[in-house]
Scaffold this motif. Structure first.
Motif, PDB file in Angstrom:
ATOM      1  N   THR A  42       0.817  -1.212   0.000  1.00 54.05           N
ATOM      2  CA  THR A  42       0.000   0.000   0.000  1.00 54.05           C
ATOM      3  C   THR A  42       0.848   1.258   0.000  1.00 54.05           C
ATOM      4  OG1 THR A  42      -1.713  -1.192   1.212  1.00 54.05           O
ATOM      5  CG2 THR A  42      -1.876   1.199   1.179  1.00 54.05           C
ATOM      6  N   THR A  43       1.945   1.237   0.745  1.00 54.91           N
ATOM      7  CA  THR A  43       2.783   2.438   0.869  1.00 54.91           C
ATOM      8  C   THR A  43       4.223   2.107   0.491  1.00 54.91           C
ATOM      9  OG1 THR A  43       3.225   1.968   3.196  1.00 54.91           O
ATOM     10  CG2 THR A  43       1.331   3.375   2.703  1.00 54.91           C
ATOM     11  N   LEU A  44       4.990   3.148   0.166  1.00 50.91           N
ATOM     12  CA  LEU A  44       6.409   2.981  -0.116  1.00 50.91           C
ATOM     13  C   LEU A  44       7.146   2.568   1.145  1.00 50.91           C
ATOM     14  CD1 LEU A  44       7.369   5.940  -2.479  1.00 50.91           C
ATOM     15  CD2 LEU A  44       7.703   3.518  -2.918  1.00 50.91           C
ATOM     16  N   GLY A  45       8.171   1.754   0.977  1.00 50.37           N
ATOM     17  CA  GLY A  45       8.963   1.331   2.114  1.00 50.37           C
ATOM     18  C   GLY A  45       8.252   0.265   2.928  1.00 50.37           C
ATOM     19  N   PRO A  46       8.872  -0.149   4.038  1.00 52.94           N
ATOM     20  CA  PRO A  46       8.265  -1.184   4.878  1.00 52.94           C
ATOM     21  C   PRO A  46       6.926  -0.732   5.458  1.00 52.94           C
ATOM     22  CG  PRO A  46      10.582  -0.874   5.432  1.00 52.94           C
ATOM     23  CD  PRO A  46      10.210   0.253   4.516  1.00 52.94           C
ATOM     24  N   THR A  47       5.929  -1.610   5.372  1.00 48.72           N
ATOM     25  CA  THR A  47       4.619  -1.335   5.964  1.00 48.72           C
ATOM     26  C   THR A  47       4.345  -2.322   7.092  1.00 48.72           C
ATOM     27  OG1 THR A  47       3.812  -0.570   3.814  1.00 48.72           O
ATOM     28  CG2 THR A  47       2.162  -1.023   5.500  1.00 48.72           C
ATOM     29  N   LEU A 435       4.672  -1.649 -14.404  1.00 50.09           N
ATOM     30  CA  LEU A 435       4.989  -1.987 -13.015  1.00 50.09           C
ATOM     31  C   LEU A 435       5.332  -3.469 -12.919  1.00 50.09           C
ATOM     32  CD1 LEU A 435       5.052  -0.874 -10.092  1.00 50.09           C
ATOM     33  CD2 LEU A 435       2.691  -1.667  -9.856  1.00 50.09           C
ATOM     34  N   PRO A 436       6.541  -3.820 -12.455  1.00 54.02           N
ATOM     35  CA  PRO A 436       6.947  -5.232 -12.442  1.00 54.02           C
ATOM     36  C   PRO A 436       6.268  -6.007 -11.315  1.00 54.02           C
ATOM     37  CG  PRO A 436       8.691  -3.852 -11.549  1.00 54.02           C
ATOM     38  CD  PRO A 436       7.628  -2.915 -12.042  1.00 54.02           C
ATOM     39  N   ASP A 441       8.771  -3.960  -3.069  1.00 50.77           N
ATOM     40  CA  ASP A 441       8.500  -2.524  -2.953  1.00 50.77           C
ATOM     41  C   ASP A 441       8.502  -1.909  -4.352  1.00 50.77           C
ATOM     42  OD1 ASP A 441       7.849  -0.289  -1.534  1.00 50.77           O
ATOM     43  OD2 ASP A 441       9.897   0.210  -0.946  1.00 50.77           O
ATOM     44  N   TRP A 442       8.010  -0.688  -4.466  1.00 49.97           N
ATOM     45  CA  TRP A 442       7.880  -0.047  -5.778  1.00 49.97           C
ATOM     46  C   TRP A 442       8.476   1.369  -5.748  1.00 49.97           C
ATOM     47  CZ3 TRP A 442       4.291   3.822  -4.555  1.00 49.97           C
ATOM     48  CH2 TRP A 442       3.440   3.546  -3.476  1.00 49.97           C
ATOM     49  N   ALA A 443       9.687   1.460  -5.165  1.00 50.52           N
ATOM     50  CA  ALA A 443      10.321   2.773  -4.993  1.00 50.52           C
ATOM     51  C   ALA A 443      10.599   3.470  -6.325  1.00 50.52           C
ATOM     52  CB  ALA A 443      11.623   2.609  -4.211  1.00 50.52           C
ATOM     53  N   GLN A 444      10.829   2.681  -7.405  1.00 49.17           N
ATOM     54  CA  GLN A 444      11.110   3.302  -8.705  1.00 49.17           C
ATOM     55  C   GLN A 444       9.852   3.781  -9.405  1.00 49.17           C
ATOM     56  OE1 GLN A 444      12.132  -0.101  -8.099  1.00 49.17           O
ATOM     57  NE2 GLN A 444      14.132  -0.395  -9.093  1.00 49.17           N
TER      58      GLN A 444
END
Length: 525
Positions: A42-47, A435-436, A441-444
Protein backbone atom coordinates in the motif's frame (compact mmCIF):
# COMPACT_ATOMS: atom_id res chain seq x y z
CA UNK A 1 -22.34 -38.19 13.44
CA UNK A 2 -19.42 -38.81 15.82
CA UNK A 3 -15.89 -37.64 15.10
CA UNK A 4 -14.83 -41.28 14.67
CA UNK A 5 -17.41 -41.77 11.91
CA UNK A 6 -16.01 -38.80 9.99
CA UNK A 7 -12.36 -39.75 10.48
CA UNK A 8 -12.87 -43.34 9.29
CA UNK A 9 -15.60 -42.69 6.74
CA UNK A 10 -15.47 -44.15 3.24
CA UNK A 11 -18.78 -42.59 2.14
CA UNK A 12 -18.08 -40.48 -0.94
CA UNK A 13 -20.39 -37.72 0.31
CA UNK A 14 -18.57 -37.32 3.61
CA UNK A 15 -15.21 -37.51 1.86
CA UNK A 16 -16.44 -34.70 -0.39
CA UNK A 17 -17.44 -32.60 2.63
CA UNK A 18 -14.04 -33.23 4.21
CA UNK A 19 -12.41 -32.00 0.99
CA UNK A 20 -14.62 -28.91 1.13
CA UNK A 21 -13.72 -28.14 4.75
CA UNK A 22 -10.00 -28.59 4.10
CA UNK A 23 -10.01 -26.56 0.89
CA UNK A 24 -11.98 -23.70 2.50
CA UNK A 25 -9.48 -23.66 5.38
CA UNK A 26 -6.67 -23.49 2.81
CA UNK A 27 -8.54 -20.72 0.99
CA UNK A 28 -8.76 -18.66 4.18
CA UNK A 29 -5.01 -19.01 4.75
CA UNK A 30 -4.25 -18.07 1.14
CA UNK A 31 -6.58 -15.07 1.44
CA UNK A 32 -4.82 -13.86 4.59
CA UNK A 33 -1.50 -14.10 2.75
CA UNK A 34 -2.93 -12.03 -0.10
CA UNK A 35 -4.15 -9.39 2.34
CA UNK A 36 -0.72 -9.21 4.00
CA UNK A 37 0.95 -8.68 0.63
CA UNK A 38 -1.61 -6.13 -0.41
CA UNK A 39 -1.19 -4.13 2.82
CA UNK A 40 2.59 -4.29 2.45
CA UNK A 41 2.32 -2.82 -1.05
CA UNK A 42 0.00 0.00 0.00
CA UNK A 43 2.78 2.44 0.87
CA UNK A 44 6.41 2.98 -0.12
CA UNK A 45 8.96 1.33 2.11
CA UNK A 46 8.27 -1.18 4.88
CA UNK A 47 4.62 -1.34 5.96
CA UNK A 48 4.22 -4.65 7.81
CA UNK A 49 7.75 -6.02 7.46
CA UNK A 50 11.19 -4.75 6.57
CA UNK A 51 12.29 -8.25 5.50
CA UNK A 52 11.75 -9.08 1.80
CA UNK A 53 12.08 -12.79 2.59
CA UNK A 54 8.96 -12.56 4.75
CA UNK A 55 7.13 -11.11 1.75
CA UNK A 56 8.41 -14.01 -0.36
CA UNK A 57 7.02 -16.50 2.18
CA UNK A 58 3.61 -14.79 1.95
CA UNK A 59 3.82 -14.95 -1.83
CA UNK A 60 4.83 -18.62 -1.76
CA UNK A 61 2.01 -19.52 0.62
CA UNK A 62 -0.62 -17.59 -1.31
CA UNK A 63 0.18 -19.10 -4.71
CA UNK A 64 0.84 -22.68 -3.64
CA UNK A 65 -2.10 -22.90 -1.22
CA UNK A 66 -4.71 -21.27 -3.45
CA UNK A 67 -3.92 -23.61 -6.35
CA UNK A 68 -2.83 -26.89 -4.74
CA UNK A 69 -4.73 -26.53 -1.47
CA UNK A 70 -7.97 -24.85 -2.53
CA UNK A 71 -8.98 -24.79 -6.17
CA UNK A 72 -7.88 -28.20 -7.44
CA UNK A 73 -9.02 -30.08 -4.27
CA UNK A 74 -12.33 -28.18 -4.17
CA UNK A 75 -13.13 -29.01 -7.80
CA UNK A 76 -11.68 -32.51 -8.21
CA UNK A 77 -12.05 -33.40 -4.52
CA UNK A 78 -15.20 -31.87 -3.08
CA UNK A 79 -17.36 -31.42 -6.19
CA UNK A 80 -16.26 -34.66 -7.86
CA UNK A 81 -16.67 -36.73 -4.71
CA UNK A 82 -20.04 -35.37 -3.79
CA UNK A 83 -21.71 -35.04 -7.17
CA UNK A 84 -20.35 -37.67 -9.57
CA UNK A 85 -21.65 -40.88 -7.92
CA UNK A 86 -25.04 -39.19 -7.45
CA UNK A 87 -25.05 -37.95 -11.06
CA UNK A 88 -24.32 -41.39 -12.52
CA UNK A 89 -26.59 -43.34 -10.16
CA UNK A 90 -23.80 -45.13 -8.26
CA UNK A 91 -23.96 -46.02 -4.59
CA UNK A 92 -20.34 -44.90 -4.05
CA UNK A 93 -17.02 -44.64 -5.86
CA UNK A 94 -15.20 -47.70 -7.21
CA UNK A 95 -12.58 -47.80 -4.44
CA UNK A 96 -14.01 -46.20 -1.27
CA UNK A 97 -10.98 -46.88 0.96
CA UNK A 98 -8.58 -45.47 -1.60
CA UNK A 99 -10.88 -42.46 -1.79
CA UNK A 100 -10.66 -41.95 1.97
CA UNK A 101 -6.87 -42.33 1.78
CA UNK A 102 -6.67 -39.58 -0.84
CA UNK A 103 -8.50 -37.04 1.33
CA UNK A 104 -6.19 -37.69 4.28
CA UNK A 105 -3.15 -37.30 2.03
CA UNK A 106 -4.64 -33.96 1.04
CA UNK A 107 -5.05 -32.99 4.70
CA UNK A 108 -1.44 -33.94 5.38
CA UNK A 109 -0.40 -31.60 2.56
CA UNK A 110 -2.55 -28.79 3.96
CA UNK A 111 -1.11 -29.27 7.46
CA UNK A 112 2.41 -29.19 6.06
CA UNK A 113 1.58 -25.97 4.23
CA UNK A 114 0.29 -24.44 7.49
CA UNK A 115 3.49 -25.44 9.31
CA UNK A 116 5.24 -22.97 7.01
CA UNK A 117 4.25 -20.22 9.44
CA UNK A 118 5.84 -21.78 12.54
CA UNK A 119 9.02 -23.35 11.19
CA UNK A 120 12.33 -21.45 11.47
CA UNK A 121 13.27 -21.78 7.77
CA UNK A 122 9.99 -21.60 5.78
CA UNK A 123 10.00 -22.09 2.00
CA UNK A 124 10.35 -18.81 0.10
CA UNK A 125 10.46 -20.12 -3.47
CA UNK A 126 7.03 -18.92 -4.61
CA UNK A 127 4.72 -21.59 -6.01
CA UNK A 128 7.04 -22.06 -9.00
CA UNK A 129 10.18 -23.16 -7.11
CA UNK A 130 12.52 -21.83 -9.81
CA UNK A 131 16.21 -22.77 -9.60
CA UNK A 132 18.84 -21.58 -9.03
CA UNK A 133 17.20 -19.61 -6.20
CA UNK A 134 15.38 -22.67 -4.83
CA UNK A 135 18.69 -24.59 -4.60
CA UNK A 136 20.69 -21.84 -2.86
CA UNK A 137 18.10 -20.21 -0.57
CA UNK A 138 18.21 -20.79 3.17
CA UNK A 139 14.49 -21.58 3.00
CA UNK A 140 13.35 -25.19 3.35
CA UNK A 141 12.98 -26.32 -0.26
CA UNK A 142 12.44 -29.94 0.83
CA UNK A 143 9.27 -28.83 2.61
CA UNK A 144 7.99 -27.37 -0.65
CA UNK A 145 8.82 -30.61 -2.47
CA UNK A 146 7.09 -32.82 0.10
CA UNK A 147 3.94 -30.68 0.11
CA UNK A 148 3.66 -30.83 -3.69
CA UNK A 149 4.30 -34.59 -3.75
CA UNK A 150 1.65 -35.35 -1.11
CA UNK A 151 -1.10 -33.30 -2.74
CA UNK A 152 -0.04 -34.52 -6.19
CA UNK A 153 -0.19 -38.17 -5.17
CA UNK A 154 -3.64 -37.60 -3.67
CA UNK A 155 -4.83 -36.23 -7.02
CA UNK A 156 -3.35 -39.17 -8.95
CA UNK A 157 -5.10 -41.87 -6.93
CA UNK A 158 -8.32 -39.83 -7.01
CA UNK A 159 -8.03 -39.71 -10.80
CA UNK A 160 -7.73 -43.48 -11.11
CA UNK A 161 -10.65 -43.93 -8.73
CA UNK A 162 -13.05 -41.57 -10.49
CA UNK A 163 -12.23 -42.62 -14.03
CA UNK A 164 -12.93 -46.21 -12.97
CA UNK A 165 -16.17 -45.12 -11.27
CA UNK A 166 -17.40 -43.27 -14.35
CA UNK A 167 -16.49 -46.12 -16.69
CA UNK A 168 -17.96 -49.03 -14.71
CA UNK A 169 -20.52 -47.80 -12.16
CA UNK A 170 -23.08 -45.88 -14.20
CA UNK A 171 -26.74 -46.71 -13.60
CA UNK A 172 -28.34 -49.21 -16.02
CA UNK A 173 -29.36 -47.35 -19.17
CA UNK A 174 -26.99 -44.43 -18.63
CA UNK A 175 -24.99 -44.27 -21.85
CA UNK A 176 -21.99 -42.00 -22.35
CA UNK A 177 -24.08 -39.36 -24.10
CA UNK A 178 -26.43 -39.16 -21.10
CA UNK A 179 -23.71 -38.15 -18.68
CA UNK A 180 -23.86 -34.72 -17.03
CA UNK A 181 -21.47 -32.20 -18.50
CA UNK A 182 -19.82 -31.98 -15.06
CA UNK A 183 -19.02 -35.70 -15.17
CA UNK A 184 -17.36 -35.23 -18.55
CA UNK A 185 -15.48 -32.15 -17.36
CA UNK A 186 -14.15 -33.87 -14.27
CA UNK A 187 -13.13 -36.93 -16.29
CA UNK A 188 -11.14 -34.69 -18.64
CA UNK A 189 -9.56 -32.96 -15.67
CA UNK A 190 -8.46 -36.26 -14.12
CA UNK A 191 -6.98 -37.46 -17.42
CA UNK A 192 -4.84 -34.31 -17.48
CA UNK A 193 -3.86 -34.85 -13.84
CA UNK A 194 -2.71 -38.40 -14.57
CA UNK A 195 -0.61 -37.21 -17.52
CA UNK A 196 0.99 -34.09 -16.07
CA UNK A 197 1.22 -34.42 -12.26
CA UNK A 198 4.07 -37.01 -12.42
CA UNK A 199 6.09 -34.48 -14.44
CA UNK A 200 5.67 -31.83 -11.75
CA UNK A 201 6.51 -34.36 -9.04
CA UNK A 202 9.71 -35.29 -10.86
CA UNK A 203 10.72 -31.64 -11.30
CA UNK A 204 10.31 -30.64 -7.65
CA UNK A 205 12.01 -33.84 -6.49
CA UNK A 206 15.05 -33.08 -8.65
CA UNK A 207 15.24 -29.61 -7.07
CA UNK A 208 15.66 -31.19 -3.64
CA UNK A 209 18.21 -33.63 -5.06
CA UNK A 210 20.24 -30.67 -6.36
CA UNK A 211 20.06 -28.80 -3.06
CA UNK A 212 20.52 -31.61 -0.55
CA UNK A 213 22.24 -34.47 -2.41
CA UNK A 214 24.65 -32.49 -4.58
CA UNK A 215 23.28 -33.43 -7.99
CA UNK A 216 23.41 -30.94 -10.88
CA UNK A 217 20.21 -31.35 -12.86
CA UNK A 218 19.59 -27.60 -12.87
CA UNK A 219 23.08 -26.25 -12.04
CA UNK A 220 24.67 -24.65 -15.15
CA UNK A 221 28.12 -24.64 -13.55
CA UNK A 222 28.07 -28.45 -13.55
CA UNK A 223 26.32 -29.17 -16.84
CA UNK A 224 22.74 -28.66 -15.70
CA UNK A 225 20.16 -26.27 -17.13
CA UNK A 226 17.65 -24.13 -15.24
CA UNK A 227 15.43 -24.05 -18.34
CA UNK A 228 14.96 -27.81 -18.05
CA UNK A 229 13.15 -27.17 -14.79
CA UNK A 230 11.04 -24.38 -16.27
CA UNK A 231 9.97 -26.65 -19.12
CA UNK A 232 9.09 -29.48 -16.74
CA UNK A 233 7.27 -27.15 -14.35
CA UNK A 234 5.17 -25.41 -16.99
CA UNK A 235 4.49 -28.66 -18.83
CA UNK A 236 2.33 -29.42 -15.78
CA UNK A 237 1.45 -25.97 -14.56
CA UNK A 238 -0.11 -24.58 -17.71
CA UNK A 239 -2.33 -27.67 -18.18
CA UNK A 240 -3.16 -27.12 -14.47
CA UNK A 241 -5.08 -24.07 -15.69
CA UNK A 242 -7.31 -26.46 -17.65
CA UNK A 243 -7.44 -28.97 -14.78
CA UNK A 244 -9.22 -26.14 -12.96
CA UNK A 245 -10.95 -24.58 -15.96
CA UNK A 246 -12.76 -27.64 -17.35
CA UNK A 247 -14.62 -28.69 -14.16
CA UNK A 248 -15.39 -25.10 -13.15
CA UNK A 249 -16.81 -24.35 -16.60
CA UNK A 250 -18.82 -27.57 -16.37
CA UNK A 251 -20.28 -26.46 -13.02
CA UNK A 252 -21.35 -23.19 -14.63
CA UNK A 253 -22.99 -25.11 -17.49
CA UNK A 254 -24.89 -27.31 -15.00
CA UNK A 255 -26.16 -24.21 -13.20
CA UNK A 256 -27.07 -22.39 -16.43
CA UNK A 257 -29.10 -25.38 -17.63
CA UNK A 258 -30.92 -25.69 -14.29
CA UNK A 259 -31.78 -22.01 -13.85
CA UNK A 260 -32.53 -21.33 -17.51
CA UNK A 261 -34.59 -24.55 -17.75
CA UNK A 262 -32.88 -25.34 -21.03
CA UNK A 263 -30.89 -28.34 -22.27
CA UNK A 264 -27.15 -27.85 -22.83
CA UNK A 265 -26.77 -26.23 -26.24
CA UNK A 266 -24.67 -28.37 -28.60
CA UNK A 267 -24.03 -30.97 -25.89
CA UNK A 268 -21.86 -33.27 -28.04
CA UNK A 269 -19.83 -30.39 -29.44
CA UNK A 270 -19.20 -29.09 -25.91
CA UNK A 271 -18.10 -32.56 -24.77
CA UNK A 272 -16.09 -33.93 -27.68
CA UNK A 273 -14.91 -30.68 -29.26
CA UNK A 274 -14.71 -28.55 -26.11
CA UNK A 275 -13.71 -30.68 -23.13
CA UNK A 276 -11.71 -33.33 -25.00
CA UNK A 277 -10.33 -30.73 -27.39
CA UNK A 278 -8.84 -28.94 -24.38
CA UNK A 279 -7.42 -32.22 -23.06
CA UNK A 280 -5.83 -32.87 -26.46
CA UNK A 281 -4.27 -29.42 -26.91
CA UNK A 282 -3.43 -28.66 -23.25
CA UNK A 283 0.04 -30.19 -23.45
CA UNK A 284 1.11 -27.96 -26.34
CA UNK A 285 0.81 -24.49 -24.81
CA UNK A 286 3.36 -24.26 -22.01
CA UNK A 287 6.29 -22.61 -23.81
CA UNK A 288 4.69 -19.16 -23.94
CA UNK A 289 5.76 -18.96 -20.26
CA UNK A 290 9.35 -19.09 -21.51
CA UNK A 291 9.17 -16.48 -24.28
CA UNK A 292 11.73 -14.24 -22.55
CA UNK A 293 14.29 -17.01 -21.88
CA UNK A 294 16.19 -16.63 -25.14
CA UNK A 295 14.55 -19.29 -27.28
CA UNK A 296 14.83 -19.01 -31.09
CA UNK A 297 12.16 -17.00 -32.90
CA UNK A 298 10.90 -19.99 -34.93
CA UNK A 299 10.05 -21.82 -31.69
CA UNK A 300 8.30 -18.77 -30.25
CA UNK A 301 6.13 -18.48 -33.36
CA UNK A 302 5.19 -22.17 -33.29
CA UNK A 303 4.22 -21.97 -29.64
CA UNK A 304 2.27 -18.78 -30.29
CA UNK A 305 0.13 -20.75 -32.74
CA UNK A 306 -0.49 -23.64 -30.30
CA UNK A 307 -1.27 -21.19 -27.49
CA UNK A 308 -3.87 -19.45 -29.64
CA UNK A 309 -5.19 -22.86 -30.77
CA UNK A 310 -6.51 -23.61 -27.27
CA UNK A 311 -9.06 -20.84 -27.79
CA UNK A 312 -10.91 -23.07 -30.30
CA UNK A 313 -12.18 -25.74 -27.85
CA UNK A 314 -12.65 -23.05 -25.18
CA UNK A 315 -14.72 -21.09 -27.70
CA UNK A 316 -16.88 -24.15 -28.41
CA UNK A 317 -17.69 -24.48 -24.71
CA UNK A 318 -18.40 -20.76 -24.48
CA UNK A 319 -20.85 -20.96 -27.39
CA UNK A 320 -22.61 -23.85 -25.66
CA UNK A 321 -22.82 -21.82 -22.48
CA UNK A 322 -24.34 -18.78 -24.19
CA UNK A 323 -26.66 -20.97 -26.26
CA UNK A 324 -27.95 -22.65 -23.10
CA UNK A 325 -29.26 -19.26 -21.92
CA UNK A 326 -30.98 -18.48 -25.23
CA UNK A 327 -34.77 -18.35 -24.82
CA UNK A 328 -34.41 -19.74 -21.32
CA UNK A 329 -36.81 -19.20 -18.45
CA UNK A 330 -34.05 -17.71 -16.30
CA UNK A 331 -34.31 -17.21 -12.54
CA UNK A 332 -31.66 -15.49 -10.45
CA UNK A 333 -31.10 -17.47 -7.26
CA UNK A 334 -27.65 -17.27 -5.68
CA UNK A 335 -26.03 -20.14 -7.68
CA UNK A 336 -27.10 -18.49 -10.94
CA UNK A 337 -25.90 -15.05 -9.82
CA UNK A 338 -22.48 -16.50 -9.00
CA UNK A 339 -22.41 -18.45 -12.26
CA UNK A 340 -23.19 -15.35 -14.34
CA UNK A 341 -20.54 -13.36 -12.48
CA UNK A 342 -18.00 -16.13 -13.04
CA UNK A 343 -18.76 -16.16 -16.76
CA UNK A 344 -18.33 -12.38 -17.02
CA UNK A 345 -14.97 -12.48 -15.22
CA UNK A 346 -13.87 -15.39 -17.40
CA UNK A 347 -14.60 -13.39 -20.54
CA UNK A 348 -12.34 -10.59 -19.27
CA UNK A 349 -9.63 -13.09 -18.37
CA UNK A 350 -9.87 -14.96 -21.66
CA UNK A 351 -9.82 -11.89 -23.85
CA UNK A 352 -6.92 -10.29 -21.96
CA UNK A 353 -4.98 -13.53 -22.36
CA UNK A 354 -4.86 -13.27 -26.14
CA UNK A 355 -2.12 -10.57 -26.08
CA UNK A 356 0.00 -12.82 -23.86
CA UNK A 357 0.01 -15.51 -26.55
CA UNK A 358 1.50 -13.05 -29.05
CA UNK A 359 5.28 -13.04 -28.77
CA UNK A 360 5.87 -9.34 -29.48
CA UNK A 361 3.44 -8.34 -26.73
CA UNK A 362 4.36 -10.92 -24.09
CA UNK A 363 8.02 -9.96 -24.20
CA UNK A 364 6.96 -6.54 -22.95
CA UNK A 365 4.03 -7.49 -20.70
CA UNK A 366 5.22 -10.83 -19.34
CA UNK A 367 6.91 -9.57 -16.16
CA UNK A 368 4.43 -6.82 -15.31
CA UNK A 369 1.29 -6.53 -13.20
CA UNK A 370 -0.70 -7.12 -16.41
CA UNK A 371 0.03 -10.85 -16.11
CA UNK A 372 -0.98 -10.90 -12.43
CA UNK A 373 -4.30 -9.23 -13.24
CA UNK A 374 -4.99 -11.49 -16.24
CA UNK A 375 -4.07 -14.65 -14.33
CA UNK A 376 -6.38 -13.81 -11.47
CA UNK A 377 -9.25 -13.07 -13.84
CA UNK A 378 -8.88 -16.19 -15.93
CA UNK A 379 -8.16 -18.66 -13.16
CA UNK A 380 -8.08 -17.41 -9.57
CA UNK A 381 -11.32 -15.41 -9.58
CA UNK A 382 -13.28 -17.57 -11.99
CA UNK A 383 -12.16 -20.79 -10.33
CA UNK A 384 -12.99 -19.45 -6.87
CA UNK A 385 -16.39 -17.97 -7.74
CA UNK A 386 -17.36 -21.12 -9.66
CA UNK A 387 -16.58 -23.16 -6.52
CA UNK A 388 -18.78 -20.76 -4.56
CA UNK A 389 -21.51 -21.19 -7.18
CA UNK A 390 -21.19 -24.97 -6.89
CA UNK A 391 -21.38 -24.90 -3.09
CA UNK A 392 -24.53 -22.76 -3.21
CA UNK A 393 -25.97 -25.06 -5.90
CA UNK A 394 -25.40 -28.33 -4.03
CA UNK A 395 -25.80 -26.86 -0.53
CA UNK A 396 -29.46 -27.98 -0.20
CA UNK A 397 -28.48 -31.50 -1.22
CA UNK A 398 -25.50 -31.61 1.16
CA UNK A 399 -27.22 -30.20 4.23
CA UNK A 400 -30.97 -30.42 3.57
CA UNK A 401 -31.11 -26.68 4.29
CA UNK A 402 -31.06 -23.41 2.36
CA UNK A 403 -28.60 -20.54 2.65
CA UNK A 404 -29.85 -17.00 3.18
CA UNK A 405 -30.33 -15.54 -0.32
CA UNK A 406 -29.91 -11.91 0.77
CA UNK A 407 -26.53 -12.55 2.38
CA UNK A 408 -25.49 -14.76 -0.55
CA UNK A 409 -26.15 -11.97 -3.05
CA UNK A 410 -24.53 -9.33 -0.84
CA UNK A 411 -21.43 -11.51 -0.61
CA UNK A 412 -21.39 -11.89 -4.38
CA UNK A 413 -21.73 -8.13 -4.92
CA UNK A 414 -18.77 -7.38 -2.64
CA UNK A 415 -16.71 -10.16 -4.23
CA UNK A 416 -17.46 -8.85 -7.71
CA UNK A 417 -16.72 -5.20 -6.90
CA UNK A 418 -13.56 -5.92 -4.92
CA UNK A 419 -12.16 -8.31 -7.52
CA UNK A 420 -12.56 -5.83 -10.36
CA UNK A 421 -11.10 -3.00 -8.30
CA UNK A 422 -7.93 -5.01 -7.74
CA UNK A 423 -7.28 -6.90 -10.91
CA UNK A 424 -8.52 -4.51 -13.56
CA UNK A 425 -6.30 -1.85 -12.00
CA UNK A 426 -3.41 -4.33 -11.94
CA UNK A 427 -3.67 -4.85 -15.69
CA UNK A 428 -3.97 -1.10 -16.19
CA UNK A 429 -0.77 -0.23 -14.28
CA UNK A 430 1.02 -3.10 -15.97
CA UNK A 431 0.32 -1.62 -19.39
CA UNK A 432 0.49 2.06 -18.43
CA UNK A 433 3.53 2.02 -16.14
CA UNK A 434 5.18 -1.35 -16.77
CA UNK A 435 4.99 -1.99 -13.02
CA UNK A 436 6.95 -5.23 -12.44
CA UNK A 437 5.35 -8.11 -10.58
CA UNK A 438 6.78 -9.97 -7.56
CA UNK A 439 8.54 -6.84 -6.23
CA UNK A 440 8.53 -6.31 -2.47
CA UNK A 441 8.50 -2.52 -2.95
CA UNK A 442 7.88 -0.05 -5.78
CA UNK A 443 10.32 2.77 -4.99
CA UNK A 444 11.11 3.30 -8.71
CA UNK A 445 7.42 3.86 -9.46
CA UNK A 446 6.15 6.53 -7.03
CA UNK A 447 3.48 7.51 -9.57
CA UNK A 448 1.49 4.33 -8.76
CA UNK A 449 0.82 5.29 -5.12
CA UNK A 450 -2.87 6.02 -5.75
CA UNK A 451 -3.22 2.78 -7.73
CA UNK A 452 -1.74 0.74 -4.88
CA UNK A 453 -4.10 2.33 -2.35
CA UNK A 454 -7.08 1.72 -4.66
CA UNK A 455 -6.17 -1.97 -5.00
CA UNK A 456 -5.76 -2.35 -1.25
CA UNK A 457 -9.23 -0.89 -0.68
CA UNK A 458 -10.54 -3.38 -3.24
CA UNK A 459 -8.85 -6.23 -1.38
CA UNK A 460 -10.61 -5.26 1.86
CA UNK A 461 -13.97 -5.25 0.05
CA UNK A 462 -13.14 -8.63 -1.51
CA UNK A 463 -12.16 -10.09 1.87
CA UNK A 464 -15.44 -8.88 3.39
CA UNK A 465 -17.36 -10.56 0.56
CA UNK A 466 -15.50 -13.83 1.07
CA UNK A 467 -16.12 -13.70 4.83
CA UNK A 468 -19.86 -13.16 4.32
CA UNK A 469 -19.96 -16.08 1.89
CA UNK A 470 -18.24 -18.57 4.20
CA UNK A 471 -20.24 -17.45 7.24
CA UNK A 472 -23.45 -17.78 5.25
CA UNK A 473 -22.61 -21.44 4.60
CA UNK A 474 -21.88 -22.04 8.29
CA UNK A 475 -25.09 -20.41 9.53
CA UNK A 476 -27.08 -22.00 6.70
CA UNK A 477 -25.88 -25.47 7.71
CA UNK A 478 -26.74 -24.80 11.37
CA UNK A 479 -30.02 -22.91 11.18
CA UNK A 480 -31.01 -22.55 7.52
CA UNK A 481 -34.55 -23.01 6.29
CA UNK A 482 -35.38 -26.62 5.43
CA UNK A 483 -34.88 -27.42 1.75
CA UNK A 484 -36.91 -29.82 -0.35
CA UNK A 485 -35.29 -32.70 -2.17
CA UNK A 486 -35.11 -30.67 -5.40
CA UNK A 487 -35.46 -26.96 -4.63
CA UNK A 488 -34.02 -25.84 -8.00
CA UNK A 489 -36.27 -28.05 -10.16
CA UNK A 490 -33.33 -29.82 -11.78
CA UNK A 491 -33.73 -32.89 -14.02
CA UNK A 492 -30.34 -34.30 -13.01
CA UNK A 493 -30.17 -37.62 -11.18
CA UNK A 494 -28.58 -36.30 -7.97
CA UNK A 495 -31.79 -34.42 -7.16
CA UNK A 496 -33.97 -37.55 -7.27
CA UNK A 497 -32.86 -38.80 -3.85
CA UNK A 498 -33.62 -37.27 -0.46
CA UNK A 499 -31.63 -34.36 0.95
CA UNK A 500 -29.16 -35.14 2.42
CA UNK A 501 -28.81 -38.55 0.73
CA UNK A 502 -28.49 -41.67 2.90
CA UNK A 503 -25.56 -44.06 2.84
CA UNK A 504 -25.76 -45.80 -0.54
CA UNK A 505 -27.65 -42.78 -1.98
CA UNK A 506 -30.87 -44.59 -3.00
CA UNK A 507 -32.92 -47.33 -1.29
CA UNK A 508 -32.93 -49.14 -4.62
CA UNK A 509 -30.44 -48.38 -7.43
CA UNK A 510 -31.91 -46.09 -10.11
CA UNK A 511 -32.51 -47.27 -13.67
CA UNK A 512 -32.36 -44.74 -16.50
CA UNK A 513 -34.96 -44.93 -19.26
CA UNK A 514 -34.09 -44.62 -22.92
CA UNK A 515 -35.52 -41.10 -23.25
CA UNK A 516 -34.04 -39.80 -19.96
CA UNK A 517 -31.65 -36.82 -19.98
CA UNK A 518 -30.19 -34.74 -17.15
CA UNK A 519 -31.29 -31.70 -19.18
CA UNK A 520 -34.81 -32.73 -20.22
CA UNK A 521 -36.34 -29.27 -19.95
CA UNK A 522 -38.29 -29.39 -23.21
CA UNK A 523 -37.57 -28.21 -26.72
CA UNK A 524 -36.85 -24.62 -27.66
CA UNK A 525 -39.63 -22.52 -29.18
Amino acid sequence: MSLKEWVFTTDHKRVGVLYLIGSVAAFIVAGIMALLMRVELTTLGPTLTANPTTYNVWLYAHGAVILLGFQIPALTGFAANYAIPLMIGAKDVAFPRVNAFSVWLFYMGVILALLTFVMPDPPDVLWTGYPPYSTITSGNTAFYTLTVLLIGFASIIAGVNFLTTIAYMRAPGMTWNKLNIFVWGTAGSFVMQLIYVPVLGTAVLLISFDKYLGTSFFDPTNGGDVLTYQNLFWFYSHPAVYVIFVPFFAIIMEIFATFAKNPIFNYKVAVYGGIWGIVLVSGEVWIHHLYVTGMPDWLRIGQMVTTLLISVPVGLMTISLIGTLYKGSITFESPMVYALGTFFLFLIGGLTGIPLAVTSLTVNLGETYYVVGHFHYVMALTGTLSIFAGVYYWFPKITGKMCNETWAKLGFLLNFIGANMIFWRMMEVGVREGLPRRYYDWAQFPQVADDQMFMTIGSVILALGFAITVLNWVFGAISGKKAGDNPWGSQSLEWTTVSPPPHGNWPTPPVVSEDWSPYAYGKRA
